[in-house]
Enzyme design. Structure first.
Site, PDB file in Angstrom:
ATOM      1  N   ASP B  67      -2.813   4.263   5.763  1.00  8.10           N
ATOM      2  CA  ASP B  67      -2.739   2.852   5.351  1.00  8.10           C
ATOM      3  C   ASP B  67      -1.563   2.675   4.390  1.00  8.10           C
ATOM      4  OD1 ASP B  67      -3.193   0.246   4.317  1.00  8.10           O
ATOM      5  OD2 ASP B  67      -5.315   0.430   4.808  1.00  8.10           O
ATOM      6  N   SER B 117      -3.798  -5.435   6.306  1.00 12.12           N
ATOM      7  CA  SER B 117      -4.352  -4.381   7.167  1.00 12.12           C
ATOM      8  C   SER B 117      -5.273  -4.901   8.264  1.00 12.12           C
ATOM      9  CB  SER B 117      -5.122  -3.372   6.317  1.00 12.12           C
ATOM     10  OG  SER B 117      -4.271  -2.725   5.419  1.00 12.12           O
ATOM     11  N   ASP B 341      -2.376   3.323   0.457  1.00  9.20           N
ATOM     12  CA  ASP B 341      -2.125   1.910   0.193  1.00  9.20           C
ATOM     13  C   ASP B 341      -2.517   1.525  -1.234  1.00  9.20           C
ATOM     14  OD1 ASP B 341      -1.743  -0.936   1.261  1.00  9.20           O
ATOM     15  OD2 ASP B 341      -3.843  -1.013   0.657  1.00  9.20           O
ATOM     16  N   HIS B 345      -0.153   0.094  -4.210  1.00 11.48           N
ATOM     17  CA  HIS B 345      -0.423  -1.206  -4.844  1.00 11.48           C
ATOM     18  C   HIS B 345      -0.431  -1.075  -6.369  1.00 11.48           C
ATOM     19  CE1 HIS B 345      -1.037  -3.879  -1.519  1.00 11.48           C
ATOM     20  NE2 HIS B 345      -2.049  -3.208  -1.001  1.00 11.48           N
ATOM     21  N   HIS B 482       2.823  -5.088   0.261  1.00 10.79           N
ATOM     22  CA  HIS B 482       3.210  -4.475   1.527  1.00 10.79           C
ATOM     23  C   HIS B 482       4.667  -4.829   1.830  1.00 10.79           C
ATOM     24  CE1 HIS B 482      -1.270  -4.705   2.975  1.00 10.79           C
ATOM     25  NE2 HIS B 482      -1.110  -3.965   1.893  1.00 10.79           N
TER      26      HIS B 482
END
Lengths: 243, 520
Positions: B67, B117, B341, B345, B482
């Site tokens: 991810d 996602s 991910d 972040h 992202h």
């Protein structure tokens, strides 16, 4: 009649205070179980001196924040009554969980162990429960002791990691009566206004247990959430490491 | 150009290491001369020319998703792994980078240039593009559609559901909550990815929450394996958590879905810690539910500190394949490294990269346990992150360190050192004299007191390789975002050769379905 009663009470208080002043102040015992309390504090941030003022970012104005603390064995709730936000710390064995609460939205951000890790935070239950790292308090020099309104205080002063501290410590509840921190020309003063046994708290508080809780780790997936966009300036950031 | 024996030996070793991903990562050395570089290129060419394609039908498909694992993340993780093994990081390859087949995946969703996602994972498992937040429903659904019938009419069948209908075994594994978007797209259909428990649903909603959809899965004989985090989404808010006993579940409907899983399925098990996981008898367990955290599982870097202990992604992959292999008709398995991910972040490169390395380990384990002749393994990402590798550091410079040439730090136009990896936005913004900080008195931001004239922090005495270091970011944001560039698809096994060129992301489903013979 009323005047006579008041006079008698005042006399009694004066006599008791006189007795109290001769009583020894209990020793500091930071390892003792923290007493469940509800406490009211006020915190003021201000410029300690003006030598660090720079054009465009000097700050003279002081800001006063009144807040409540509700401390029990495995839970601490902080109610920032001035701006209607809160903070909850939960302890489950070695696990610490922190919730940042936003009462107006009835939502909160939950921080778990890994969130503290990525943010470089090393939370300590004692630091939250006592408002100062016990190791820092013990590193300061004791300068005296006293009784204030019948409450035992020990006085400390000193510098730790470039920060200057001046502390008057309520040894009966293990909380600061007065806590002054000073660094880089900024002074933060926290004063205890009142403290009560937790069960007799005069203050009501919304503890956020019914709020929608969002994991800190999930904030990146909430890129269009108006609530997340609104509070993003209140999230921890890079200044934590670099300053 | 002649190649002497020593050079040939070296390059053959490098080429052999690059050919197969099953060997453990070893300290690789870079060629040391023009001759050796040339020979290495020739050897690589030879390997590729000899490589055969496999046009058989696949018995099994394993889809690995990192991810947020953009190309820069793969590159940095490969270098970090190599350096951790005291070798040349730049010539090191993660296990899946040794796959023969590669394509670009265009990740834009039906309504997003840079996607989240939910639609990207839906694309991979359902073969269509859809909108932000959508879990295996099409782009005509409202973002917050509460009606079950409407949701059903907009739902798109997933590769996992088809596999169940065909009598295959199926599983999902994730280090994120098992109800999180990427695993959820396999078994759930819902317009809002955040509706993971009933307590997240709006009042009056008739659509089932994601956790309930997992346990009430209607296709085939139900999922055989679901391993990940998210325990609190399956437990009522009156029930104590088995690991953190003072904390409760999140469900308001009073249902304990972990107990329902066990009662619904014969020969089933629910486990929540390492001991329970280790004790699972995979030969005699037909339906395994493992939920190892109340929310997401731990980062690989922090896993060892967990109170109850929890398995690694590699261990979960191994256990899943052992259970799924009990079915002679084959299996479909998605494995997600969900926390790459999250670390990005949070602006924490260390944990993003170490979780990527753990994904590589999990892929290696899957390669060891399966036969490339009958098992299609795909490794890809749902989207990228604004994570960059910058400056002109020397080969061998610590990837998490400050950019330096032969140990001498490079400096920016202010004369200050900077890190090789950083972010285009996120919480790592430091802002210099323009920096704002949160002010509790007003719940707003105020100009921060800033000592000195530096516009950036001076990192001279800062160890930027420590796990807690938050890399700097250019644009201040509460959470790093992202990124919209393509991600890579790595593949080996039956029909893997169909991955070539720049493909739309939903093409992945079509290759998987084709390889499994579903599209006949």
């Amino acid at each position: 009649m009323k005047k006579a009663v008041v006079y008698l009470l005042l006399t009694l208080v004066t006599v008791l205070a006189g007795c109290a002043s001769t009583r020894p102040v209990p020793v500091l015992d930071l390892a003792a179980d923290t007493v469940p309390v509800a406490a009211e504090f006020v915190t003021v941030r201000e410029q300690a001196d003006h030598s660090h003022d720079h054009a465009g970012h000097g700050r003279d104005e002081s800001k006063e924040v009144r807040w409540h603390m509700f401390r029990s064995t495995n839970r601490i709730d902080i109610d920032n009554v001035t701006v209607n936000t809160g903070e909850t710390w939960l302890r489950d064995g070695k696990l610490l969980v922190m919730r940042q609460l936003f009462h107006e939205d009835r939502k909160g951000i939950e921080y778990l162990a890994d969130d503290f890790a990525v943010l470089g935070m090393q939370p300590s239950w004692q630091r939250q429960a006592m408002l100062i790292d016990p190791a820092v308090l013990q590193a300061l020099q004791e300068t005296g002791s006293s009784w204030q309104d019948g409450n035992p205080l020990r006085h400390y002063r000193g510098d730790v990691d470039g920060q200057r501290f001046e502390v008057m410590w309520r040894v009966d509840v293990n909380l600061p009566y007065s806590l002054v921190r000073e660094r880089d020309g900024q002074r933060e003063t926290t004063r205890l206004l009142a403290v009560h046994p937790l069960a007799q708290s005069p203050w009501k508080y919304e503890n956020g247990d019914g709020y929608e809780l969002i994991d800190y780790a999930d904030l990146g997936d909430r890129e269009r959430d108006p609530f997340v966009l609104k509070i993003q300036s209140q999230l921890p950031g890079g200044d934590m490491h670099h300053h | 150009m002649k190649i002497n024996a020593a050079r040939k030996s070296l390059t053959t070793a490098i080429a052999a290491a690059m050919l197969t991903g099953t060997s453990l990562p070893q300290a690789a050395e870079a060629p040391a001369s023009a001759e050796e570089w040339y020979a290495q290129g020739q050897e690589d060419l030879l390997v590729q020319r000899k490589a055969k394609t496999n046009n058989r039908k696949a018995k099994n498909v394993i889809l690995f998703v990192g991810d947020g694992m953009g190309v820069s993340t793969v590159t940095a993780a490969r270098i970090l792994e190599g350096q951790m093994n005291a070798g040349d990081g730049e010539i090191n390859r993660l296990s899946f980078e040794k796959f023969q087949h590669l394509a670009h995946s265009v990740t834009a969703s039906a309504n997003q240039q840079t996607s989240d996602s939910a639609p990207t994972a839906t694309a991979m498992v359902a073969g269509i593009k859809t909108n932000d937040g959508a879990i295996s429903v099409d782009q005509t659904i409202n973002r917050t559609e509460p009606d079950a019938a409407v949701t059903a009419s907009k739902s798109v069948k997933t590769i996992l559901e088809i596999a169940e209908e065909k009598g295959m075994s199926t599983g999902v594994v994730s280090t994120a909550r098992i109800t999180h978007a990427t695993p959820a797209v396999n078994y759930a259909h819902i317009s809002n990815r955040d509706w993971e428990a009933d307590s997240n649903l709006p009042a009056g909603a008739t659509v089932k929450d994601i956790a309930r959809q997992l346990v009430e899965f209607p296709f085939g004989d139900g999922l055989e394996v679901a391993l990940g985090g998210g325990r609190s989404y399956f437990m009522p808010n009156t029930m104590s958590d088995p690991e953190n006993t003072s904390l409760k579940g999140r469900r308001k409907d009073g249902r304990d879905l972990t107990a329902e899983w066990v009662s619904n399925y014969p020969q089933s098990a629910f486990v929540y810690d390492q001991a329970g996981f280790d004790a699972v008898d995979t030969e005699n367990t037909q339906h395994l539910l493992g939920l190892f955290e109340r929310s997401h599982m731990r980062y690989e870097a922090d896993r060892a500190t967990d109170v109850a202990g929890e398995p690694s992604l590699t261990e979960m992959t191994e256990k899943a394949i052992e259970v799924l292999n009990n079915n002679k008709k084959g299996f479909y398995l998605m494995v997600e490294a969900g926390r790459i991910d999250h670390a990005h972040h949070a602006g924490n490169a260390y944990r993003a990269l170490t979780d990527t390395i753990e994904l590589s380990n999990a892929v290696r384990k899957a390669m060891e346990m399966t036969n490339p002749k009958d098992t299609l393994i795909i490794v890809t990402a749902d989207h990228s992150h604004v994570f960059t590798i910058a400056g002109y550091p020397s080969r061998g410079n610590p990837i998490l360190g400050k950019a330096a040439i032969n140990g001498t730090p490079l400096t920016d136009s202010l004369g200050l050192p900077y890190t090789t990896v950083s972010y285009a936005n996120g919480p790592g913004w430091t802002g210099g004299t323009q920096r704002k900080e949160f002010d509790g008195a007003t719940e707003g931001t105020v100009a921060a007191t800033y000592t000195g004239s530096a516009l950036r922090p001076d990192l001279t005495n800062v160890d930027t390789t420590v796990p807690a270091y938050m890399q700097e970011a250019t644009v201040p944001m509460g959470s790093e975002t992202h990124a919209g560039e393509d991600v890579a698809i790595y593949a080996q096994g039956p029909r893997a050769q169909l991955f070539k060129g720049t493909r739309e992301q939903h093409y992945i489903f079509h290759v998987m379905a084709n390889a499994l013979g579903f599209d006949k």
